[in-house]
Scaffold this motif. Structure first.
Motif, mmCIF file in Angstrom:
data_model
loop_
_atom_site.group_PDB
_atom_site.id
_atom_site.type_symbol
_atom_site.label_atom_id
_atom_site.label_comp_id
_atom_site.label_asym_id
_atom_site.label_seq_id
_atom_site.Cartn_x
_atom_site.Cartn_y
_atom_site.Cartn_z
ATOM 1 N N ASN A 66 0.856 -1.199 0.000
ATOM 2 C CA ASN A 66 0.000 0.000 0.000
ATOM 3 C C ASN A 66 0.890 1.248 0.000
ATOM 4 O O ASN A 66 2.114 1.147 0.186
ATOM 5 C CB ASN A 66 -0.945 -0.011 1.219
ATOM 6 N N GLY A 67 0.247 2.393 -0.152
ATOM 7 C CA GLY A 67 1.010 3.642 -0.259
ATOM 8 C C GLY A 67 1.577 4.127 1.061
ATOM 9 O O GLY A 67 2.527 4.917 1.072
ATOM 10 N N THR A 68 1.005 3.683 2.164
ATOM 11 C CA THR A 68 1.523 4.095 3.479
ATOM 12 C C THR A 68 2.822 3.345 3.791
ATOM 13 O O THR A 68 3.824 3.954 4.191
ATOM 14 C CB THR A 68 0.467 3.814 4.580
ATOM 15 N N SER A 92 -2.882 16.903 4.300
ATOM 16 C CA SER A 92 -2.765 15.719 3.445
ATOM 17 C C SER A 92 -3.611 14.636 4.092
ATOM 18 O O SER A 92 -4.138 14.815 5.184
ATOM 19 C CB SER A 92 -1.304 15.268 3.351
ATOM 20 N N PHE A 93 -3.711 13.487 3.403
ATOM 21 C CA PHE A 93 -4.271 12.314 4.073
ATOM 22 C C PHE A 93 -3.288 11.921 5.173
ATOM 23 O O PHE A 93 -2.071 12.059 5.013
ATOM 24 C CB PHE A 93 -4.459 11.184 3.058
ATOM 25 N N ALA A 95 -1.982 9.355 6.064
ATOM 26 C CA ALA A 95 -0.950 8.372 5.714
ATOM 27 C C ALA A 95 0.410 9.020 5.458
ATOM 28 O O ALA A 95 1.450 8.398 5.712
ATOM 29 C CB ALA A 95 -1.379 7.589 4.480
ATOM 30 N N SER A 96 0.421 10.253 4.950
ATOM 31 C CA SER A 96 1.702 10.919 4.673
ATOM 32 C C SER A 96 2.524 11.016 5.953
ATOM 33 O O SER A 96 3.748 10.863 5.922
ATOM 34 C CB SER A 96 1.474 12.320 4.087
ATOM 35 N N VAL A 138 3.771 16.461 -0.750
ATOM 36 C CA VAL A 138 2.617 15.690 -1.231
ATOM 37 C C VAL A 138 2.049 16.431 -2.436
ATOM 38 O O VAL A 138 1.786 17.634 -2.355
ATOM 39 C CB VAL A 138 1.535 15.578 -0.133
ATOM 40 N N ASP A 164 5.513 12.166 -2.128
ATOM 41 C CA ASP A 164 4.314 11.351 -1.913
ATOM 42 C C ASP A 164 3.414 11.641 -3.116
ATOM 43 O O ASP A 164 2.689 12.639 -3.145
ATOM 44 C CB ASP A 164 3.635 11.720 -0.595
ATOM 45 N N ALA A 166 0.988 9.752 -4.269
ATOM 46 C CA ALA A 166 -0.205 8.891 -4.225
ATOM 47 C C ALA A 166 -1.373 9.473 -5.022
ATOM 48 O O ALA A 166 -2.168 8.738 -5.591
ATOM 49 C CB ALA A 166 -0.635 8.658 -2.775
ATOM 50 N N SER A 188 0.290 5.152 -4.283
ATOM 51 C CA SER A 188 -0.753 4.256 -3.768
ATOM 52 C C SER A 188 -1.613 3.833 -4.944
ATOM 53 O O SER A 188 -1.910 4.648 -5.821
ATOM 54 C CB SER A 188 -1.633 5.005 -2.752
ATOM 55 N N TYR A 190 -4.628 2.445 -4.275
ATOM 56 C CA TYR A 190 -5.939 2.257 -3.635
ATOM 57 C C TYR A 190 -7.036 2.522 -4.677
ATOM 58 O O TYR A 190 -6.927 3.459 -5.471
ATOM 59 C CB TYR A 190 -6.053 3.236 -2.463
ATOM 60 N N LYS A 193 -7.988 5.860 -6.841
ATOM 61 C CA LYS A 193 -6.861 6.622 -7.369
ATOM 62 C C LYS A 193 -6.948 6.544 -8.898
ATOM 63 O O LYS A 193 -7.554 5.613 -9.452
ATOM 64 C CB LYS A 193 -5.536 6.015 -6.896
ATOM 65 N N GLY A 201 -2.678 -1.509 -2.802
ATOM 66 C CA GLY A 201 -1.397 -1.640 -3.485
ATOM 67 C C GLY A 201 -0.623 -0.350 -3.407
ATOM 68 O O GLY A 201 -1.189 0.717 -3.128
#
Ligand SMILES: Cc1ncc(COP(=O)(O)O)c(C=O)c1O
Length: 395
Positions: A66-68, A92-93, A95-96, A138, A164, A166, A188, A190, A193, A201
């Protein structure tokens, strides 16, 4: 896009028809993987990694879960961890920042630029200390952070720039793809996206052979050979069934991004900028419009009025990262006024390769009518000659 009651419904992510048309091809390719028995670290993944590296313009792509985890593994592959600081944008989300924390490093939250919505050299530089090892721009909503000035800043302070990317697959900056602009990059896949898998992924991209080798080890338990583990790693592989789906979607990506850019142009041409603030590209960037985020005071009111007539919208990241409970150990008291303002005023409106010109006009008319209605000047000047009082269109 109409439901049983014949009311037009416009989804936020207008991508389903494009994806649905490819289901037979995805199923066929996934069936071949199923029959091969090679489900993890098989040839389908290797092919996708080659294709995606070539598309972005990097020597190596390493598929991860995954992107994280891509962020965590990319930082660790550059020996960034406990005791180190990484400057990330405050908007950002989550996850960053999670990717940084999971690597053992400390995120430091920089304000975003009020025009581009991305971190800039001016917002990152004051936060650089002796402990800073990396900056993590990001490419928010599919725009591209101002990489020239960020790379110059990083070079002058000997820092890694980890993009990032993503939200920015397919975006370009001065003619190169997002993901090929810094020291390394993460993506990412996901679903939703612009290049989404059919599950989770992600990927790390780099030109550095040693970093690539370390990312490959880290995603697979730190293994350097059978039963030999040189570092503590992860179970974080992009699996071959996801790679099979991504290989079907990747050749369509440029056409899909082109369609998204045309939707953005159509929003402008229909006069949306007369009633709300439109997103603005970083100079030199050609955004990919993962999301199309407008800004307006009374954003929540507008969202509610649009929902009533079947237009889906979403306010993204309404609590900036420096105020997230999970990030409280790393928050400091500094103000991030531009991140706060974007969190309060941003609203993502429908976007996607399957959005039709009629839908765009309908969305613009509805936004204009809602905003003028809220101001109490309903019936005044139409947007480019169209009547703003038009009832929700029916087909
Ligand atoms: C900017 C950003 N970074 C990182 C991620 C994390 O990716 P994933 O959900 O695959 O872990 C996402 C999206 O989901 C994202 O939007």
């Amino acid at each position: 896009m109409s439901d049983g009651a014949d009311v037009v419904r416009i989804p936020l992510f207008a991508i389903r028809p494009a994806i649905a048309a490819l289901i037979p091809e995805v199923a066929e390719r996934q069936r071949a993987v199923l029959e091969s028995g090679a489900y993890v670290l098989g040839p389908e993944l290797a092919e996708f990694e080659r294709d995606f590296a070539a598309y972005i313009g990097r020597r190596h792509c390493i598929g991860v879960a995954n992107g994280t985890e891509a962020i965590t593994i990319a930082l660790r592959a550059h020996d960034i961890g406990p005791g180190d600081e990484v400057v990330v944008p405050a908007l950002s989300f989550v996850a960053s920042a999670e990717g940084v924390v999971n690597a053992g490093a400390a995120p430091v939250f920089a304000d975003v630029d009020p025009t581009t919505d991305c971190m800039a050299a001016a917002t990152a530089e004051p936060l650089i200390t002796d402990r800073t090892r990396a900056i993590l721009p990001v490419h928010l909503f599919g725009n591209v952070a101002p990489m020239e000035e960020l790379n110059a800043l990083a070079e002058s302070r000997d820092l890694l720039v980890l993009e990032d990317a993503a939200q920015a697959v397919g975006a370009t900056y001065r003619g190169r793809h997002a993901g090929a602009l810094g020291g390394a990059a993460t993506f990412s896949f996901y679903p939703g996206k612009s290049l989404g898998a059919v599950g989770d992924g992600g990927a790390v991209l780099t030109d550095d052979d040693e970093v690539a080798a370390k990312v490959r080890r880290l995603r697979d338990h730190g293994a350097s050979g059978r039963w030999m583990h040189t570092e503590v790693g992860y179970t974080s592989r992009l699996d071959d069934l996801q790679a099979a789906a991504l290989r079907v979607f990747l050749p369509r990506l440029d056409a899909w991004i082109g369609a998204r850019r045309r939707v953005a142009e159509a929003y402008e041409a229909a006069g949306l900028g007369d009633v709300v603030r439109l997103p603005s590209a970083t100079p030199g960037a050609d955004p990919a419009f993962h999301l199309y985020v407008i800004r307006t005071p009374n954003r929540d009111d507008l969202a509610a009025r649009l929902a009533e007539i079947g237009i889906e919208t979403r306010a993204y990241y309404t609590t900036p990262l420096h105020r997230q409970p999970s990030m409280s150990p790393w928050a400091n008291g500094g103000a991030r006024p531009s991140a706060e303002r974007l969190a309060a005023e941003g609203l993502a409106i429908p976007m996607g390769q399957s959005l039709e010109p009629d839908d765009v006009e309908h969305v613009v008319d509805a936004i204009a009518a809602a905003i003028r209605g809220a101001r109490g000047d309903e019936g005044s000047s139409p947007v480019q000659g169209r009547d703003l009082r038009t009832a929700p269109r029916r087909r």
